[in-house]
Design a protein around this motif. Structure first.
Motif, PDB file in Angstrom:
ATOM      1  N   ALA A  41      -1.484 -14.808  -8.025  1.00  0.00           N
ATOM      2  CA  ALA A  41      -1.701 -13.447  -8.527  1.00  0.00           C
ATOM      3  C   ALA A  41      -2.781 -12.743  -7.701  1.00  0.00           C
ATOM      4  N   ASP A  42      -3.827 -13.474  -7.326  1.00  0.00           N
ATOM      5  CA  ASP A  42      -4.870 -12.883  -6.477  1.00  0.00           C
ATOM      6  C   ASP A  42      -4.318 -12.486  -5.112  1.00  0.00           C
ATOM      7  N   ASP A  43      -3.473 -13.343  -4.539  1.00  0.00           N
ATOM      8  CA  ASP A  43      -2.862 -13.020  -3.242  1.00  0.00           C
ATOM      9  C   ASP A  43      -1.987 -11.772  -3.353  1.00  0.00           C
ATOM     10  N   LEU A  44      -1.215 -11.695  -4.415  1.00  0.00           N
ATOM     11  CA  LEU A  44      -0.358 -10.526  -4.619  1.00  0.00           C
ATOM     12  C   LEU A  44      -1.192  -9.263  -4.771  1.00  0.00           C
ATOM     13  N   ALA A  50      -4.584  -3.934  -0.074  1.00  0.00           N
ATOM     14  CA  ALA A  50      -4.755  -3.710   1.366  1.00  0.00           C
ATOM     15  C   ALA A  50      -4.163  -2.377   1.799  1.00  0.00           C
ATOM     16  N   ASN A  51      -3.165  -1.892   1.079  1.00  0.00           N
ATOM     17  CA  ASN A  51      -2.499  -0.641   1.460  1.00  0.00           C
ATOM     18  C   ASN A  51      -2.837   0.506   0.515  1.00  0.00           C
ATOM     19  N   LYS A  52      -3.897   0.357  -0.213  1.00  0.00           N
ATOM     20  CA  LYS A  52      -4.290   1.365  -1.191  1.00  0.00           C
ATOM     21  C   LYS A  52      -4.712   2.687  -0.549  1.00  0.00           C
ATOM     22  N   HIS A  53      -5.196   2.629   0.667  1.00  0.00           N
ATOM     23  CA  HIS A  53      -5.732   3.807   1.349  1.00  0.00           C
ATOM     24  C   HIS A  53      -4.660   4.687   1.991  1.00  0.00           C
ATOM     25  N   VAL A  54      -3.414   4.238   2.065  1.00  0.00           N
ATOM     26  CA  VAL A  54      -2.349   4.975   2.742  1.00  0.00           C
ATOM     27  C   VAL A  54      -2.045   6.250   1.965  1.00  0.00           C
ATOM     28  N   GLU A  55      -1.997   7.387   2.673  1.00  0.00           N
ATOM     29  CA  GLU A  55      -1.776   8.686   2.028  1.00  0.00           C
ATOM     30  C   GLU A  55      -0.440   9.327   2.393  1.00  0.00           C
ATOM     31  N   ASP A  56       0.145   8.926   3.527  1.00  0.00           N
ATOM     32  CA  ASP A  56       1.397   9.535   3.979  1.00  0.00           C
ATOM     33  C   ASP A  56       2.542   9.099   3.065  1.00  0.00           C
ATOM     34  N   LEU A  57       3.246  10.072   2.488  1.00  0.00           N
ATOM     35  CA  LEU A  57       4.290   9.760   1.512  1.00  0.00           C
ATOM     36  C   LEU A  57       5.472   9.020   2.131  1.00  0.00           C
ATOM     37  N   GLU A  58       5.807   9.363   3.366  1.00  0.00           N
ATOM     38  CA  GLU A  58       6.926   8.680   4.028  1.00  0.00           C
ATOM     39  C   GLU A  58       6.580   7.206   4.274  1.00  0.00           C
ATOM     40  N   THR A  59       5.347   6.946   4.686  1.00  0.00           N
ATOM     41  CA  THR A  59       4.908   5.569   4.916  1.00  0.00           C
ATOM     42  C   THR A  59       4.900   4.790   3.604  1.00  0.00           C
ATOM     43  N   ILE A  60       4.424   5.428   2.556  1.00  0.00           N
ATOM     44  CA  ILE A  60       4.397   4.771   1.245  1.00  0.00           C
ATOM     45  C   ILE A  60       5.822   4.455   0.790  1.00  0.00           C
ATOM     46  N   ASP A  61       6.736   5.393   1.008  1.00  0.00           N
ATOM     47  CA  ASP A  61       8.129   5.188   0.622  1.00  0.00           C
ATOM     48  C   ASP A  61       8.732   4.011   1.381  1.00  0.00           C
ATOM     49  N   ARG A  62       8.467   3.919   2.675  1.00  0.00           N
ATOM     50  CA  ARG A  62       8.970   2.790   3.467  1.00  0.00           C
ATOM     51  C   ARG A  62       8.355   1.481   3.004  1.00  0.00           C
ATOM     52  N   MET A  63       7.066   1.487   2.697  1.00  0.00           N
ATOM     53  CA  MET A  63       6.395   0.266   2.246  1.00  0.00           C
ATOM     54  C   MET A  63       6.948  -0.198   0.901  1.00  0.00           C
ATOM     55  N   ILE A  64       7.247   0.746   0.029  1.00  0.00           N
ATOM     56  CA  ILE A  64       7.837   0.391  -1.266  1.00  0.00           C
ATOM     57  C   ILE A  64       9.223  -0.221  -1.052  1.00  0.00           C
ATOM     58  N   ALA A  65      10.011   0.367  -0.148  1.00  0.00           N
ATOM     59  CA  ALA A  65      11.354  -0.162   0.137  1.00  0.00           C
ATOM     60  C   ALA A  65      11.270  -1.592   0.670  1.00  0.00           C
ATOM     61  N   VAL A  66      10.321  -1.842   1.560  1.00  0.00           N
ATOM     62  CA  VAL A  66      10.134  -3.199   2.092  1.00  0.00           C
ATOM     63  C   VAL A  66       9.683  -4.139   0.976  1.00  0.00           C
ATOM     64  N   GLY A  67       8.764  -3.671   0.136  1.00  0.00           N
ATOM     65  CA  GLY A  67       8.290  -4.498  -0.969  1.00  0.00           C
ATOM     66  C   GLY A  67       9.391  -4.826  -1.962  1.00  0.00           C
ATOM     67  N   GLU A  68      10.239  -3.851  -2.279  1.00  0.00           N
ATOM     68  CA  GLU A  68      11.349  -4.097  -3.204  1.00  0.00           C
ATOM     69  C   GLU A  68      12.369  -5.055  -2.597  1.00  0.00           C
TER      70      GLU A  68
END
Length: 113
Positions: A41-44, A50-68
């Motif tokens: 759980a700590d690793d997760l 680690a990606n909390k600082h990202v502000e670009d919506l397109e980057t966030i959308d891609r990161m969510i897609a990779v995470g899913e």
């Protein structure tokens, strides 16, 4: 900032939150003991932080897609289901009796006439 931007940012924030919750619950399915779960759980959490600082919506959308996609790839094949929840071992164990059968709940308090 426009209302559209804020609405999209809120939607992405909700998707991240749901992905984290699903991943955390699935991590508990993989852990045999609770003390093993805490490390995972700590690793997760660190991966998400680690990606909390990202502000670009397109980057966030891609990161969510990779995470899913990663979540769907590593989901537990036989997750734990609470026994009384739908799909659990005790769900609908005592179904409603068929019509025409009367059940008397007097629990031994018979009439002594």
């Amino acid at each position: 900032m426009s209302a559209t931007y804020l609405a999209r940012k809120a939607a992405l924030k909700q998707r991240v939150r749901l992905l984290y919750r699903r991943s955390l619950k699935d991590t508990l399915n993989w852990a045999v003991h609770r003390h093993l779960f805490y490390g995972d759980a700590d690793d997760l959490r660190n991966k998400f932080e680690a990606n909390k600082h990202v502000e670009d919506l397109e980057t966030i959308d891609r990161m969510i897609a990779v995470g899913e996609a990663t979540y769907n790839k590593w989901r537990h094949p036989d997750p734990y289901i609470v026994p009384w929840a739908p799909g659990g071992t005790k769900f609908c164990r005592n179904p409603v009796p068929p019509a025409g059968i009367e059940i008397v709940y007097d629990y031994g308090r018979e009439d002594n006439d």
